[in-house]
Design a protein around this motif. Structure first.
Motif, PDB file in Angstrom:
ATOM      1  N   LEU A   1       8.526  -1.918  -7.905  1.00 38.36           N
ATOM      2  CA  LEU A   1       8.819  -2.263  -6.509  1.00 38.36           C
ATOM      3  C   LEU A   1       7.390  -3.425  -5.252  1.00 38.36           C
ATOM      4  O   LEU A   1       7.486  -3.439  -4.297  1.00 38.36           O
ATOM      5  N   ALA A   2       6.397  -3.383  -6.416  1.00 40.65           N
ATOM      6  CA  ALA A   2       5.255  -3.976  -6.095  1.00 40.65           C
ATOM      7  C   ALA A   2       6.031  -4.877  -5.452  1.00 40.65           C
ATOM      8  O   ALA A   2       5.341  -5.808  -4.772  1.00 40.65           O
ATOM      9  N   ASP A   3       7.036  -5.638  -6.142  1.00 39.62           N
ATOM     10  CA  ASP A   3       7.321  -7.350  -6.758  1.00 39.62           C
ATOM     11  C   ASP A   3       8.501  -7.140  -5.574  1.00 39.62           C
ATOM     12  O   ASP A   3       8.881  -8.084  -5.290  1.00 39.62           O
TER      13      ASP A   3
ATOM     14  N   PRO B   1      10.776  -4.463  -4.076  1.00 35.39           N
ATOM     15  CA  PRO B   1      11.447  -3.453  -3.617  1.00 35.39           C
ATOM     16  C   PRO B   1      12.482  -3.392  -3.479  1.00 35.39           C
ATOM     17  O   PRO B   1      13.362  -4.234  -3.336  1.00 35.39           O
ATOM     18  N   VAL B   2      13.015  -1.743  -3.429  1.00 31.00           N
ATOM     19  CA  VAL B   2      14.678  -1.858  -2.714  1.00 31.00           C
ATOM     20  C   VAL B   2      14.364  -1.102  -1.645  1.00 31.00           C
ATOM     21  O   VAL B   2      13.456  -0.504  -1.356  1.00 31.00           O
ATOM     22  N   VAL B   3      15.813  -0.778  -1.044  1.00 26.32           N
ATOM     23  CA  VAL B   3      15.421   0.619   0.323  1.00 26.32           C
ATOM     24  C   VAL B   3      14.396   1.912  -0.447  1.00 26.32           C
ATOM     25  O   VAL B   3      15.207   1.646  -1.609  1.00 26.32           O
ATOM     26  N   GLN B   4      13.956   2.954   1.180  1.00 27.56           N
ATOM     27  CA  GLN B   4      13.431   3.672   1.280  1.00 27.56           C
ATOM     28  C   GLN B   4      12.122   3.973   0.256  1.00 27.56           C
ATOM     29  O   GLN B   4      11.844   4.782   0.352  1.00 27.56           O
ATOM     30  N   THR B   5      12.140   2.664  -0.093  1.00 28.58           N
ATOM     31  CA  THR B   5      10.513   2.431  -0.480  1.00 28.58           C
ATOM     32  C   THR B   5       9.753   1.755  -0.153  1.00 28.58           C
ATOM     33  O   THR B   5       8.623   1.529  -0.503  1.00 28.58           O
ATOM     34  N   THR B   6       8.757   1.397   1.553  1.00 27.48           N
ATOM     35  CA  THR B   6       8.418   1.186   2.123  1.00 27.48           C
ATOM     36  C   THR B   6       6.479   1.731   1.871  1.00 27.48           C
ATOM     37  O   THR B   6       5.919   1.255   1.783  1.00 27.48           O
TER      38      THR B   6
ATOM     39  N   ALA C   1       6.346   0.835  -2.711  1.00 30.73           N
ATOM     40  CA  ALA C   1       6.165  -0.376  -3.140  1.00 30.73           C
ATOM     41  C   ALA C   1       4.791  -0.620  -2.301  1.00 30.73           C
ATOM     42  O   ALA C   1       3.887  -0.892  -3.514  1.00 30.73           O
TER      43      ALA C   1
END
Lengths: 200, 200
Positions: free
Chosen positions: A114-116, A118-123, A126
């Motif tokens: 997710l750091a590089d 990300p997908v939805v719901q991961t603000t 990430a």
């Protein structure tokens, strides 16, 4: 080597622990199970854990929470779940754990793709992962006693495919053996300050 | 366009504000000076600021603190200075500010080279910058109303060379015109979710 694995009973942790137990003394710490229990969001709990382990050669952390939710629904407080647990929990493991490591010991943290990517719901999730990546690059400029710090950043892992496949469309599940090898590279190799991306 | 620049009286901010004032209505917010004052580490203060600005076309943030100190001397609380100000301050500007943007408006945040290429005493500052980079990549997957979010990540800037040259050995000072252009690209271009690295 004497190795502490925090989160050693989790999806990734149990495979990592299984590998290292072949040739090392392994202590498993977990939130609710293991040889020791620890709440990594609480630095007092972290200190108490290290008082029980005594001196170590390697610390591996495969633990830490962050809240997944739609950006429009994440409250300010929700972000602090990740900041206190997966982010500052891992920072505190380095801050405190370094005092319990033998010279030339290592610390291996865990983030994720997710750091590089990300997908939805991961603000929140990430953000936490990206923060740890930069922290690792910075801390190795200063940490002493020959200590090394790396972070393993896997994509969705094979053993969590059923749980996460809908959250990570198009991501390729990473074989567990490849994930385990990233921890081996960090603990038994000499690399330092690396973000070990494990993508399939 | 109606543009809010938080930190518009700072080293970078004043050059960015000077540029945009040529053709736009610019509101400057600062901690102690400006058309409006705001403490970005406090989400109530952020809300009060936006109640005063009314609807905007662009929000630029060139503000936020993080503590610089030796890793061995940074306390857990010290990390929370950066987490509350430069990290969650900027997250909250997006969370709250999006409601005050006209359709297709933009938000431009600011980090710095430490995310990729830290120097000593910056474990906290690097962490904050890296976290924002991943946050920006994640938030654009979900933000609606045609809004765009980017982040400008400059190396040591020319106007801060005397202050920072000893902290950043071997870093090349970035011309201010190049830094200003990064904000122009974000605000007037159509890019979205980008980390605009401005290195000399």
């Amino acid at each position: 080597m004497k190795i502490l694995i925090i989160g050693g009973n989790g999806t990734i942790g149990r495979k990592v622990a299984h590998h290292f137990k072949n040739d090392n003394e392994v202590i498993i710490a977990g939130k609710t199970s293991g040889d020791l229990t620890v709440d990594i969001s609480n630095s007092v709990s972290i200190k108490e854990m290290f008082e029980k382990t005594g001196k170590l050669d390697a610390i591996i952390c495969i633990a830490g929470e962050a809240k997944w939710a739609e950006f429009n629904k994440l409250s300010e407080e929700d972000y602090y779940i990740g900041l206190k647990s997966k982010l500052m929990g891992q920072v505190n493991l380095v801050r405190i754990g370094r005092k319990y490591l033998n010279p030339n010991g290592s610390i291996t943290l865990t983030t994720g793709v997710l750091a590089d990517d990300p997908v939805v719901q991961t603000t929140s999730a990430a953000l936490v992962n990206g923060g740890i990546h930069s922290f690792v690059k910075a801390v190795v400029l200063e940490i002493d006693n020959g200590l090394r710090v790396n972070v393993v950043s896997p994509d969705m892992v094979e053993d969590a495919y059923d749980k996460y496949k809908n959250a990570f469309p198009g991501h390729n599940p990473v074989p567990m053996s490849k994930v385990v090898n990233a921890y081996v590279k960090s603990v038994q190799g000499k690399i330092n300050g690396q973000i070990i991306r494990v993508y399939a």
